[in-house]
Design a protein around this motif. Sequence first.
Motif, PDB file in Angstrom:
ATOM      1  N   ALA A  66       0.831  -1.209   0.000  1.00  0.00           N
ATOM      2  CA  ALA A  66       0.000   0.000   0.000  1.00  0.00           C
ATOM      3  C   ALA A  66       0.863   1.255   0.000  1.00  0.00           C
ATOM      4  O   ALA A  66       0.573   2.242  -0.692  1.00  0.00           O
ATOM      5  CB  ALA A  66      -0.938  -0.018   1.206  1.00  0.00           C
ATOM      6  N   LEU A  67       1.950   1.237   0.768  1.00  0.00           N
ATOM      7  CA  LEU A  67       2.855   2.390   0.810  1.00  0.00           C
ATOM      8  C   LEU A  67       3.514   2.623  -0.549  1.00  0.00           C
ATOM      9  O   LEU A  67       3.726   3.768  -0.959  1.00  0.00           O
ATOM     10  CB  LEU A  67       3.915   2.180   1.885  1.00  0.00           C
ATOM     11  N   SER A  68       3.834   1.536  -1.254  1.00  0.00           N
ATOM     12  CA  SER A  68       4.399   1.673  -2.599  1.00  0.00           C
ATOM     13  C   SER A  68       3.399   2.338  -3.538  1.00  0.00           C
ATOM     14  O   SER A  68       3.773   3.163  -4.383  1.00  0.00           O
ATOM     15  CB  SER A  68       4.804   0.303  -3.144  1.00  0.00           C
ATOM     16  N   ALA A  69       2.139   1.963  -3.408  1.00  0.00           N
ATOM     17  CA  ALA A  69       1.105   2.578  -4.239  1.00  0.00           C
ATOM     18  C   ALA A  69       0.986   4.070  -3.956  1.00  0.00           C
ATOM     19  O   ALA A  69       0.772   4.885  -4.867  1.00  0.00           O
ATOM     20  CB  ALA A  69      -0.239   1.876  -3.991  1.00  0.00           C
ATOM     21  N   ILE A  70       1.136   4.444  -2.688  1.00  0.00           N
ATOM     22  CA  ILE A  70       1.074   5.863  -2.316  1.00  0.00           C
ATOM     23  C   ILE A  70       2.300   6.613  -2.817  1.00  0.00           C
ATOM     24  O   ILE A  70       2.212   7.719  -3.360  1.00  0.00           O
ATOM     25  CB  ILE A  70       0.955   5.993  -0.782  1.00  0.00           C
ATOM     26  N   GLY A  71       3.462   6.012  -2.640  1.00  0.00           N
ATOM     27  CA  GLY A  71       4.698   6.710  -2.981  1.00  0.00           C
ATOM     28  C   GLY A  71       4.993   6.791  -4.459  1.00  0.00           C
ATOM     29  O   GLY A  71       5.657   7.742  -4.917  1.00  0.00           O
ATOM     30  N   GLN A  72       4.509   5.831  -5.264  1.00  0.00           N
ATOM     31  CA  GLN A  72       4.863   5.778  -6.676  1.00  0.00           C
ATOM     32  C   GLN A  72       4.463   7.036  -7.422  1.00  0.00           C
ATOM     33  O   GLN A  72       5.199   7.523  -8.275  1.00  0.00           O
ATOM     34  CB  GLN A  72       4.226   4.549  -7.336  1.00  0.00           C
ATOM     35  N   ILE A  73       3.298   7.582  -7.118  1.00  0.00           N
ATOM     36  CA  ILE A  73       2.838   8.771  -7.839  1.00  0.00           C
ATOM     37  C   ILE A  73       3.753   9.959  -7.567  1.00  0.00           C
ATOM     38  O   ILE A  73       3.985  10.800  -8.444  1.00  0.00           O
ATOM     39  CB  ILE A  73       1.373   9.098  -7.463  1.00  0.00           C
ATOM     40  N   HIS A  74       4.315  10.031  -6.350  1.00  0.00           N
ATOM     41  CA  HIS A  74       5.253  11.111  -6.034  1.00  0.00           C
ATOM     42  C   HIS A  74       6.572  10.918  -6.781  1.00  0.00           C
ATOM     43  O   HIS A  74       7.174  11.889  -7.260  1.00  0.00           O
ATOM     44  CB  HIS A  74       5.500  11.153  -4.528  1.00  0.00           C
ATOM     45  N   VAL A  75       7.029   9.661  -6.884  1.00  0.00           N
ATOM     46  CA  VAL A  75       8.282   9.390  -7.589  1.00  0.00           C
ATOM     47  C   VAL A  75       8.176   9.790  -9.053  1.00  0.00           C
ATOM     48  O   VAL A  75       9.036  10.508  -9.582  1.00  0.00           O
ATOM     49  CB  VAL A  75       8.659   7.900  -7.459  1.00  0.00           C
ATOM     50  N   ILE A  76       7.120   9.345  -9.731  1.00  0.00           N
ATOM     51  CA  ILE A  76       6.999   9.628 -11.160  1.00  0.00           C
ATOM     52  C   ILE A  76       6.781  11.116 -11.409  1.00  0.00           C
ATOM     53  O   ILE A  76       7.293  11.684 -12.380  1.00  0.00           O
ATOM     54  CB  ILE A  76       5.875   8.769 -11.800  1.00  0.00           C
ATOM     55  N   THR A  77       6.024  11.789 -10.528  1.00  0.00           N
ATOM     56  CA  THR A  77       5.775  13.216 -10.695  1.00  0.00           C
ATOM     57  C   THR A  77       7.075  14.015 -10.587  1.00  0.00           C
ATOM     58  O   THR A  77       7.320  14.948 -11.364  1.00  0.00           O
ATOM     59  CB  THR A  77       4.764  13.716  -9.655  1.00  0.00           C
ATOM     60  N   LYS A  78       7.938  13.631  -9.656  1.00  0.00           N
ATOM     61  CA  LYS A  78       9.186  14.374  -9.491  1.00  0.00           C
ATOM     62  C   LYS A  78      10.177  14.064 -10.610  1.00  0.00           C
ATOM     63  O   LYS A  78      10.993  14.921 -10.972  1.00  0.00           O
ATOM     64  CB  LYS A  78       9.772  14.091  -8.114  1.00  0.00           C
ATOM     65  N   TRP A  79      10.095  12.870 -11.190  1.00  0.00           N
ATOM     66  CA  TRP A  79      10.910  12.623 -12.378  1.00  0.00           C
ATOM     67  C   TRP A  79      10.412  13.472 -13.540  1.00  0.00           C
ATOM     68  O   TRP A  79      11.211  13.992 -14.325  1.00  0.00           O
ATOM     69  CB  TRP A  79      10.874  11.141 -12.752  1.00  0.00           C
ATOM     70  N   GLU A  80       9.107  13.621 -13.662  1.00  0.00           N
ATOM     71  CA  GLU A  80       8.567  14.481 -14.723  1.00  0.00           C
ATOM     72  C   GLU A  80       9.075  15.909 -14.566  1.00  0.00           C
ATOM     73  O   GLU A  80       9.444  16.562 -15.558  1.00  0.00           O
ATOM     74  CB  GLU A  80       7.039  14.459 -14.680  1.00  0.00           C
ATOM     75  N   ARG A  81       9.080  16.390 -13.353  1.00  0.00           N
ATOM     76  CA  ARG A  81       9.582  17.745 -13.094  1.00  0.00           C
ATOM     77  C   ARG A  81      11.066  17.850 -13.448  1.00  0.00           C
ATOM     78  O   ARG A  81      11.516  18.863 -13.979  1.00  0.00           O
ATOM     79  CB  ARG A  81       9.378  18.105 -11.625  1.00  0.00           C
TER      80      ARG A  81
END
Length: 402
Positions: A109-124
């Motif tokens: 569940a924590l991976s599901a929460i954190g993944q969106i932050h990881v990909i968003t910051k790579w996009e930035r």
Amino acid sequence: MCIRDRSNTSGQNLAVSPTDSDINNFGCVSPYSIVDNDVVVIKIGSNSLLGADGKSLDEEYMKKIADQVSVLMKDHGKKVVLVSSGACAVGVQTMGMSEKPESVEECQALSAIGQIHVITKWERAFAPHKLLCSQLMLTHHDFNIRSSCKNLIATLRVLFQWGIVPIVNENDPIATSELTVGDNDRLAALLSSQVAAKHLLLLTDINGLYDADPRFNPEAKKLDIIEAVTKTMLNAAGGPGAKGRGGMRSKLESARFAAACGVCAIIAHSREEQVVLRTILDENSQIGTKILPVPWDQPADDAVNERRRWIACKRTTGVVTVDQAGEDNFMARGDINTDHIVEHEGTFGVGDTVEVRDASGHEIGRAVTSISNTSFNDHSHEVAIGCDDLAILEPPRPNTTH
């Protein structure tokens, strides 16, 4: 697998959209092949991605990686895949937890929460370079099933044509023991083998492999080049760090696997200045430890080699141990008869994949079997493993063709 095409805050697209001619421009090459051998797979672990607090992502560091990837892609024509960890660690920080829980379900569940932050910051991080990112969440199923593996390669090929940066992570929220790859070192090695990458760069918090543990032995020397990963090296390697699941042993096993598939693997410190450009572009660089690739006797896009690379990454359902003659045949890519198999373990049928071991119990490769484990006594002097149905995970030996 999903491609996320976003725009920047000004509303302008970050990259030029592909045209119909780009989409259809496969020529006479199979869409399941990536034939130019100019692919670089870069894996960055959780310990490397997190900042000084050990909890949040280090965005400045991510920007530095994006800067170097942009140079590889735009100035040198490389096709880059980023295998990025950090989802679970970021999930822990997002939920205000002091440490990662032991429960598998909670970690998923924590991976599901954190993944969106990881990909968003790579996009930035890639936005200033007008490079779009895509997100691929994978399990071992995507490699184990031939049709899924082909579809994955075809998707990556289109992303490369469009100049997209694939950001890859294991699909932890849905992975089971049967589907999980294990850690992102192995995931990166599997990817590099299937796309016939030229380089696999494993970035970590250690600047390479040493002949002794440098934490306890001040005389320990870094190994700049390794021709083959040995059992002694694997046994001496350490386990995972506090934030991740890999470790030096995992990296060595992954590098060994990638090298056997013709990929040059490099283990280097993630915070070394310009580490991506210096390791990939400078063939004489002494940064990190380089594990030399095993040369293949046919082009990377050859149909037989494509199949061998796929066999190498398949899950095994059994083990066969061969005698010296069987080992010699295996290493020479010859057929192995039932007479050369001295022992077998597990339950497997025709078409299943097995681990092939030598007399000492060391894995030398994998193979698709022509008979089941219950049929050995009924098929003496018959072919158990065909020459096109094996993948060697050992370097070539003297007087042995490869």
